[in-house]
Design a protein around this motif. Sequence first.
Motif, mmCIF file in Angstrom:
data_model
loop_
_atom_site.group_PDB
_atom_site.id
_atom_site.type_symbol
_atom_site.label_atom_id
_atom_site.label_comp_id
_atom_site.label_asym_id
_atom_site.label_seq_id
_atom_site.Cartn_x
_atom_site.Cartn_y
_atom_site.Cartn_z
ATOM 1 N N CYS A 1 7.184 -10.599 14.017
ATOM 2 C CA CYS A 1 6.252 -9.469 13.948
ATOM 3 C C CYS A 1 4.955 -9.796 14.689
ATOM 4 O O CYS A 1 4.610 -10.962 14.887
ATOM 5 N N ILE A 2 4.250 -8.752 15.078
ATOM 6 C CA ILE A 2 2.899 -8.895 15.601
ATOM 7 C C ILE A 2 1.965 -8.994 14.397
ATOM 8 O O ILE A 2 2.092 -8.224 13.447
ATOM 9 N N ILE A 3 1.046 -9.928 14.422
ATOM 10 C CA ILE A 3 0.185 -10.140 13.256
ATOM 11 C C ILE A 3 -1.280 -9.993 13.636
ATOM 12 O O ILE A 3 -1.668 -10.162 14.793
ATOM 13 N N MET A 4 -2.074 -9.680 12.624
ATOM 14 C CA MET A 4 -3.519 -9.603 12.811
ATOM 15 C C MET A 4 -4.197 -9.998 11.515
ATOM 16 O O MET A 4 -3.947 -9.394 10.472
ATOM 17 N N GLN A 5 -5.038 -11.018 11.569
ATOM 18 C CA GLN A 5 -5.772 -11.465 10.388
ATOM 19 C C GLN A 5 -7.097 -10.708 10.343
ATOM 20 O O GLN A 5 -8.040 -11.022 11.072
ATOM 21 N N ALA A 6 -7.148 -9.690 9.507
ATOM 22 C CA ALA A 6 -8.329 -8.832 9.468
ATOM 23 C C ALA A 6 -8.323 -8.012 8.188
ATOM 24 O O ALA A 6 -7.369 -8.036 7.412
ATOM 25 N N ASP A 7 -9.417 -7.277 7.982
ATOM 26 C CA ASP A 7 -9.567 -6.402 6.827
ATOM 27 C C ASP A 7 -9.070 -5.013 7.211
ATOM 28 O O ASP A 7 -9.674 -4.331 8.049
#
Length: 347
Positions: free
Chosen positions: A177-183
């Motif tokens: 998967c494409i991931i993003m560490q964010a709110d």
Amino acid sequence: MERRRPPQIALLKQKSPLSVGAQLAIRFLLLLALLAVIILVHWIERDAFVDNVDGEMSFADVIYFTMISATTTGYGDIVPVTERARLFDALVVTPARIFFILILAGTAYSFVIKRSWDKWIMRRLQRTLEDHIVVAGFGTSGSEAVHELVARGEDPRKIVVIDQNTESLAKAERMGCIIMQADATRDETLEAVRIRQAATMIISAGRDDTSILICLTARHLCPDLPISLAVRAEDNEFPARAAGATTVINPVSFAGLLLAGSAHGAGISDYLADLASATGRVRLHERVIENFEVGKSLAEVAVGLGVRILRDGKPIGFWQDGAKKLEAGDRIIEIIPGHAFPPCPPA
């Protein structure tokens, strides 16, 4: 005899409280302090060096020799002539030179190369994001949802996972998967994952209030986006729908349905689990009817067993009069054998 594996050590991790500027300043001050110590020693021991240009060691010569010897191997214009000075350069200055290179290279990679590379990768991925699935929260429910989507044939490269937990994101990344560490409650986060171009969104943040806030943020950015939201408390189902969730799922209530069904026969709960899983013997299938199916009954067009029609957002049961004549734009839900439309492997 089976060989035992060494136990894995769990490492405690915490985000640095220092800003990028503060981290750079600390590294710079560390380098200056080390250079100051070497300059001080060279100045005290200046009689142990010979300047082959003018024969005198001034303070400027000391600074020059320190900088050259700390960053390169030197040019030979100034050389140590005593044994103590040579040992100092060999045992102190040479390791310091390696230390300088590591700090400079590490700083360049951490704050320049890596950030530029990550931004380039993000821009490249953003250009390809369209009709994708955005998953906000990769806890127990979110990860199970993604596993089920992949099992149903969804390409993991079309699934974007947003979470703030590093370990959860690592699991999602291993799945492809494409991931993003964010709110995910912030507008800029959802804008970054191109929420307006998404096909659907799944929200399972672990806390009902957070999930509802994410839903509100997504809904005001994309009024027509289908949003599925998981809540834990039954009282929060209405606020979730008021926030704009298209579908609200309560895992606890669903578990209660399975338990209640099993009380009247084990086959009921097994059948419900079959319907919900892509690997079951039977499963639910939803589709938009074709043009040639308009005017026909639900029983005539269903590949399997037609159970419901969705017309203008309202459900129509197979026993109701509305099921006798399909209209353009109707969606039908049918129960089909698990092998009727086998999931296609991801491309």
